[in-house]
Design a protein around this motif. Structure first.
Motif, PDB file in Angstrom:
ATOM      1  N   GLY A   1      42.010  45.199   2.569  1.00 12.99           N
ATOM      2  CA  GLY A   1      43.341  45.754   2.686  1.00 12.99           C
ATOM      3  C   GLY A   1      43.282  47.198   3.145  1.00 12.99           C
ATOM      4  O   GLY A   1      42.358  47.606   3.852  1.00 12.99           O
ATOM      5  N   TYR A   2      44.271  47.972   2.749  1.00 10.11           N
ATOM      6  CA  TYR A   2      44.284  49.395   3.086  1.00 10.11           C
ATOM      7  C   TYR A   2      43.776  50.145   1.868  1.00 10.11           C
ATOM      8  O   TYR A   2      44.509  50.354   0.905  1.00 10.11           O
ATOM      9  CB  TYR A   2      45.692  49.852   3.458  1.00 10.11           C
TER      10      TYR A   2
ATOM     11  N   GLU B   1      49.116  42.138   2.802  1.00  6.31           N
ATOM     12  CA  GLU B   1      47.684  42.140   2.435  1.00  6.31           C
ATOM     13  C   GLU B   1      47.102  43.549   2.418  1.00  6.31           C
ATOM     14  O   GLU B   1      45.904  43.740   2.631  1.00  6.31           O
ATOM     15  CB  GLU B   1      46.881  41.242   3.375  1.00  6.31           C
ATOM     16  N   MET B   2      47.939  44.533   2.129  1.00  6.25           N
ATOM     17  CA  MET B   2      47.468  45.916   2.111  1.00  6.25           C
ATOM     18  C   MET B   2      46.854  46.296   0.772  1.00  6.25           C
ATOM     19  O   MET B   2      45.969  47.150   0.712  1.00  6.25           O
ATOM     20  CB  MET B   2      48.615  46.866   2.441  1.00  6.25           C
TER      21      MET B   2
ATOM     22  N   TYR C   1      39.037  36.067   2.109  1.00  3.08           N
ATOM     23  CA  TYR C   1      39.762  36.581   0.956  1.00  3.08           C
ATOM     24  C   TYR C   1      40.148  38.043   1.171  1.00  3.08           C
ATOM     25  O   TYR C   1      39.377  38.828   1.743  1.00  3.08           O
ATOM     26  CB  TYR C   1      38.904  36.442  -0.311  1.00  3.08           C
ATOM     27  N   GLY C   2      41.347  38.392   0.721  1.00  4.42           N
ATOM     28  CA  GLY C   2      41.837  39.756   0.830  1.00  4.42           C
ATOM     29  C   GLY C   2      42.876  40.017  -0.241  1.00  4.42           C
ATOM     30  O   GLY C   2      43.175  39.142  -1.063  1.00  4.42           O
ATOM     31  N   PRO C   3      43.468  41.206  -0.258  1.00  2.92           N
ATOM     32  CA  PRO C   3      44.478  41.539  -1.253  1.00  2.92           C
ATOM     33  C   PRO C   3      45.711  40.635  -1.125  1.00  2.92           C
ATOM     34  O   PRO C   3      46.119  40.275  -0.021  1.00  2.92           O
ATOM     35  CB  PRO C   3      44.837  42.990  -0.939  1.00  2.92           C
ATOM     36  N   GLY C   4      46.322  40.340  -2.278  1.00  5.97           N
ATOM     37  CA  GLY C   4      47.440  39.408  -2.284  1.00  5.97           C
ATOM     38  C   GLY C   4      48.805  40.055  -2.212  1.00  5.97           C
ATOM     39  O   GLY C   4      49.821  39.357  -2.286  1.00  5.97           O
TER      40      GLY C   4
ATOM     41  N   LYS D   1      43.050  33.955  -1.310  1.00  4.07           N
ATOM     42  CA  LYS D   1      42.623  33.395  -0.030  1.00  4.07           C
ATOM     43  C   LYS D   1      43.681  33.728   1.020  1.00  4.07           C
ATOM     44  O   LYS D   1      44.870  33.565   0.786  1.00  4.07           O
ATOM     45  CB  LYS D   1      42.438  31.888  -0.127  1.00  4.07           C
ATOM     46  N   VAL D   2      43.228  34.237   2.169  1.00  6.14           N
ATOM     47  CA  VAL D   2      44.142  34.647   3.233  1.00  6.14           C
ATOM     48  C   VAL D   2      43.754  33.940   4.530  1.00  6.14           C
ATOM     49  O   VAL D   2      42.736  33.249   4.597  1.00  6.14           O
ATOM     50  CB  VAL D   2      44.127  36.188   3.418  1.00  6.14           C
TER      51      VAL D   2
END
Length: 298
Positions: free
Chosen positions: A200-201, A258-259, A251-254, A265-266
């Motif tokens: 994410g950021y 998605e920041m 996978y990333g921030p939810g 899961k993305v």
């Protein structure tokens, strides 16, 4: 997926994890959390002095070894040294990277961003793959969406260099590699998983070292909208440790766009799933890095 945190990391005792770029930011937080869970962590760092500061804070579960991903001789030296002391490695976390830097080349003549972010990690993974027993985690970015792989000019020898498209190309290459690695592992009946993530950021040194014209703006905005490095490391930690992390998953921030937020899961764009480009990029990477794996053919 519930709000997964470091408290959900399974016991990592008797496991060895290599984390690239572990001297600061996401890599340091990844190493710290894994060591707290009992893992022996190898901090693979270009800046050994800074890496040692992190290792000293971790304690006996951490060791530092020099790795400069922008120099394939360093990658080979690191892999050979690790092989001499570790018969097996449970997890490799391909975390290190550079972002939106001015045009320059690696020691081997690659454009710096794809050379560091992709080629260096490709070579490292290839050289260590025979010793990896569990999974390979590769850190990409939402910026893969602006990337396009030019197989005829990946090193920006004929095109006019643009730092952000070059960064996007390198992050798209990370995803193409992670997905292709999983396909080849599965085709060869290997139990090893390849999993991709993005943070994410996140407020890390990477945001402040882009050397772009927007650098000052980034410095002002990042602490406000960016999440902490501890939060940004959660997708990597989930992918590296959770029994529920799927092979070939991303996978990333939810949270919003998605920041920020807890890992989930993305999805990634259509270009990242282009199997023809992924296979061609794999072959090109083997040739340019002069490495091969048992997965050369599928």
């Amino acid at each position: 997926m519930a709000a997964w945190t470091t408290n959900d990391i399974p016991d990592q005792s008797n496991r060895t994890v290599v984390v690239t770029g572990a001297n600061s930011g996401l890599g340091a937080e990844t190493a710290r959390a894994l060591a707290r869970a009992g893992a022996q962590v190898v901090l693979a760092c270009r800046d050994v002095a800074k890496g040692q500061e992190v290792a000293d804070g971790i304690g006996e579960n951490a060791q530092v070894r020099r790795l400069d991903l922008a120099d394939l001789s360093s990658v080979r030296e690191f892999a050979a040294g690790l092989a001499a002391t570790h018969e097996t490695i449970d997890v490799l976390v391909n975390n290190a990277g550079v972002m939106a830097v001015p045009f320059r080349r690696t020691a081997d003549g690659f454009e710096m961003q794809i050379g560091t972010n992709h080629f260096g990690h490709f070579a490292l993974t290839a050289l260590l793959l025979g010793r990896i027993t569990d999974r390979v985690v590769t850190v990409s970015s939402t910026m893969h969406r602006i990337g396009k792989i030019d197989l005829d000019d990946v090193n920006w020898e004929r095109r006019r260099y643009e730092r952000w498209p070059a960064y996007g190309q390198s992050k798209l290459a990370n995803l193409l590699f992670a997905y292709e690695l999983q396909r080849r592992l599965a085709a060869h009946g290997s139990p090893v998983k390849s999993i991709a993530v993005h943070p994410g950021y996140s407020s890390t040194n990477l945001q402040y070292r882009s050397e772009s014209r927007y650098g000052k703006l980034v410095e002002l905005v990042t602490p406000v909208i960016g999440q902490s490095a501890k939060m940004g490391a959660l997708p990597s930690l989930y992918a590296a440790t959770s029994p529920d992390a799927e092979p070939g998953g991303f996978y990333g921030p939810g949270g919003l766009f998605e920041m920020r937020g807890h890992p989930k899961k993305v999805s990634s764009n259509a270009r990242s799933h282009d199997e023809y480009v992924a296979s061609r990029l794999w072959e090109l990477s083997e040739r340019l890095c002069d490495v091969q794996t048992p997965l050369t053919s599928t």
